[in-house]
Design a protein around this motif. Structure first.
Motif, PDB file in Angstrom:
ATOM      1  N   ARG A  33       0.837  -1.208   0.000  1.00 27.78           N
ATOM      2  CA  ARG A  33       0.000   0.000   0.000  1.00 27.78           C
ATOM      3  C   ARG A  33       0.869   1.254   0.000  1.00 27.78           C
ATOM      4  N   THR A  34       1.904   1.257   0.818  1.00 29.00           N
ATOM      5  CA  THR A  34       2.822   2.395   0.856  1.00 29.00           C
ATOM      6  C   THR A  34       3.461   2.617  -0.513  1.00 29.00           C
ATOM      7  N   ALA A  35       3.902   1.528  -1.133  1.00 34.27           N
ATOM      8  CA  ALA A  35       4.523   1.633  -2.461  1.00 34.27           C
ATOM      9  C   ALA A  35       3.519   2.163  -3.481  1.00 34.27           C
ATOM     10  N   ALA A  36       2.270   1.713  -3.416  1.00 34.32           N
ATOM     11  CA  ALA A  36       1.251   2.172  -4.362  1.00 34.32           C
ATOM     12  C   ALA A  36       0.950   3.654  -4.163  1.00 34.32           C
ATOM     13  N   VAL A  37       0.828   4.082  -2.917  1.00 33.94           N
ATOM     14  CA  VAL A  37       0.554   5.497  -2.628  1.00 33.94           C
ATOM     15  C   VAL A  37       1.709   6.367  -3.133  1.00 33.94           C
ATOM     16  N   GLU A  38       2.940   5.927  -2.898  1.00 38.49           N
ATOM     17  CA  GLU A  38       4.106   6.683  -3.381  1.00 38.49           C
ATOM     18  C   GLU A  38       4.156   6.704  -4.901  1.00 38.49           C
ATOM     19  N   ARG A  39       3.827   5.569  -5.529  1.00 40.86           N
ATOM     20  CA  ARG A  39       3.818   5.493  -6.996  1.00 40.86           C
ATOM     21  C   ARG A  39       2.759   6.441  -7.557  1.00 40.86           C
ATOM     22  N   ILE A  40       1.579   6.470  -6.933  1.00 43.41           N
ATOM     23  CA  ILE A  40       0.502   7.359  -7.373  1.00 43.41           C
ATOM     24  C   ILE A  40       0.940   8.811  -7.283  1.00 43.41           C
ATOM     25  N   ALA A  41       1.539   9.183  -6.158  1.00 47.05           N
ATOM     26  CA  ALA A  41       1.991  10.573  -5.981  1.00 47.05           C
ATOM     27  C   ALA A  41       3.017  10.945  -7.044  1.00 47.05           C
ATOM     28  N   GLU A  64       1.310  11.201 -10.454  1.00 46.58           N
ATOM     29  CA  GLU A  64       0.502  12.422 -10.535  1.00 46.58           C
ATOM     30  C   GLU A  64       1.389  13.635 -10.811  1.00 46.58           C
ATOM     31  N   ARG A  65       2.557  13.682 -10.162  1.00 44.89           N
ATOM     32  CA  ARG A  65       3.500  14.778 -10.431  1.00 44.89           C
ATOM     33  C   ARG A  65       3.996  14.721 -11.873  1.00 44.89           C
ATOM     34  N   ASP A  66       4.357  13.515 -12.330  1.00 48.56           N
ATOM     35  CA  ASP A  66       4.837  13.352 -13.702  1.00 48.56           C
ATOM     36  C   ASP A  66       3.773  13.776 -14.709  1.00 48.56           C
ATOM     37  N   LEU A  67       2.545  13.343 -14.494  1.00 42.12           N
ATOM     38  CA  LEU A  67       1.465  13.675 -15.413  1.00 42.12           C
ATOM     39  C   LEU A  67       1.210  15.178 -15.422  1.00 42.12           C
ATOM     40  N   ALA A  68       1.227  15.796 -14.255  1.00 45.13           N
ATOM     41  CA  ALA A  68       1.034  17.249 -14.185  1.00 45.13           C
ATOM     42  C   ALA A  68       2.143  17.970 -14.944  1.00 45.13           C
ATOM     43  N   ALA A  69       3.374  17.496 -14.826  1.00 42.61           N
ATOM     44  CA  ALA A  69       4.492  18.127 -15.540  1.00 42.61           C
ATOM     45  C   ALA A  69       4.344  17.952 -17.043  1.00 42.61           C
ATOM     46  N   ARG A 114       1.927  11.485 -22.106  1.00 41.84           N
ATOM     47  CA  ARG A 114       0.742  11.789 -21.307  1.00 41.84           C
ATOM     48  C   ARG A 114      -0.135  10.537 -21.180  1.00 41.84           C
ATOM     49  N   GLN A 115      -0.379   9.847 -22.283  1.00 44.98           N
ATOM     50  CA  GLN A 115      -1.207   8.643 -22.251  1.00 44.98           C
ATOM     51  C   GLN A 115      -0.541   7.539 -21.427  1.00 44.98           C
ATOM     52  N   HIS A 116       0.763   7.406 -21.579  1.00 40.41           N
ATOM     53  CA  HIS A 116       1.496   6.378 -20.834  1.00 40.41           C
ATOM     54  C   HIS A 116       1.435   6.657 -19.331  1.00 40.41           C
ATOM     55  N   ALA A 117       1.689   7.890 -18.933  1.00 42.69           N
ATOM     56  CA  ALA A 117       1.636   8.256 -17.516  1.00 42.69           C
ATOM     57  C   ALA A 117       0.225   8.074 -16.966  1.00 42.69           C
ATOM     58  N   ALA A 118      -0.785   8.429 -17.754  1.00 45.58           N
ATOM     59  CA  ALA A 118      -2.173   8.264 -17.312  1.00 45.58           C
ATOM     60  C   ALA A 118      -2.507   6.785 -17.129  1.00 45.58           C
ATOM     61  N   ALA A 119      -2.031   5.934 -18.026  1.00 46.46           N
ATOM     62  CA  ALA A 119      -2.276   4.494 -17.911  1.00 46.46           C
ATOM     63  C   ALA A 119      -1.590   3.925 -16.675  1.00 46.46           C
ATOM     64  N   LEU A 120      -0.352   4.323 -16.437  1.00 48.63           N
ATOM     65  CA  LEU A 120       0.371   3.854 -15.255  1.00 48.63           C
ATOM     66  C   LEU A 120      -0.320   4.324 -13.973  1.00 48.63           C
ATOM     67  N   LEU A 121      -0.830   5.544 -13.990  1.00 45.99           N
ATOM     68  CA  LEU A 121      -1.542   6.086 -12.834  1.00 45.99           C
ATOM     69  C   LEU A 121      -2.817   5.282 -12.567  1.00 45.99           C
ATOM     70  N   THR A 122      -3.528   4.935 -13.614  1.00 51.33           N
ATOM     71  CA  THR A 122      -4.729   4.116 -13.466  1.00 51.33           C
ATOM     72  C   THR A 122      -4.385   2.763 -12.858  1.00 51.33           C
ATOM     73  N   GLN A 123      -3.313   2.147 -13.343  1.00 52.17           N
ATOM     74  CA  GLN A 123      -2.884   0.854 -12.802  1.00 52.17           C
ATOM     75  C   GLN A 123      -2.509   0.959 -11.324  1.00 52.17           C
ATOM     76  N   ALA A 124      -1.809   2.013 -10.956  1.00 54.78           N
ATOM     77  CA  ALA A 124      -1.406   2.199  -9.562  1.00 54.78           C
ATOM     78  C   ALA A 124      -2.624   2.403  -8.671  1.00 54.78           C
ATOM     79  N   ARG A 125      -3.601   3.158  -9.158  1.00 59.52           N
ATOM     80  CA  ARG A 125      -4.826   3.366  -8.375  1.00 59.52           C
ATOM     81  C   ARG A 125      -5.603   2.063  -8.226  1.00 59.52           C
ATOM     82  N   GLN A 126      -5.625   1.251  -9.276  1.00 61.11           N
ATOM     83  CA  GLN A 126      -6.297  -0.047  -9.197  1.00 61.11           C
ATOM     84  C   GLN A 126      -5.594  -0.957  -8.189  1.00 61.11           C
TER      85      GLN A 126
END
Length: 112
Positions: free
Chosen positions: A15-23, A26-31, A55-67
């Motif tokens: 869970r800690t790793a997933a939360v850190e990955r999401i954060a 999210e920073r990468d996608l915003a940049a 952008r699409q790649h980062a969004a897909a990775l973010l979706t996977q991390a949230r899942q």
């Protein structure tokens, strides 16, 4: 079980790793979005296709991390209700090596 982490410990680490990955994602996608909005024209700029892909790649990775975070939280709920470690499909126990490798697993190897 000496020397082995409990399922809750494994899930907490995951869970800690997933939360850190999401954060981080999210920073990468915003940049990437900021970079794209700073004048890059995806259609006409030679870098545009790269920005769109990133952008699409980062969004897909973010979706996977949230899942993954949802799966981990669901596993904590299974620990609480006593169903953790049982296959959701056949009801048989999930092998310990599988749970050690994938603490949020919901199925045994046979049903996976």
């Amino acid at each position: 079980m000496a020397g082995q982490e409990s399922p809750a410990d494994l899930l907490a680490a995951e869970r800690t790793a997933a939360v850190e990955r999401i954060a981080g994602l999210e920073r990468d996608l915003a940049a990437i979005i900021e970079s794209a909005s700073a004048g890059a024209d995806d259609e006409h700029d030679p870098e545009g296709a790269t920005l769109a892909f990133e952008r699409q790649h980062a969004a897909a990775l973010l979706t996977q991390a949230r899942q993954q975070l949802v799966r981990v939280d669901a596993a904590f709920a299974r620990i609480a209700d006593g169903s953790y470690g049982r296959c959701a499909t056949c009801g048989d126990p999930i092998a310990q090596p599988r749970l050690a490798a994938r603490p949020a697993a919901t199925t045994c190897i046979r049903c996976a």
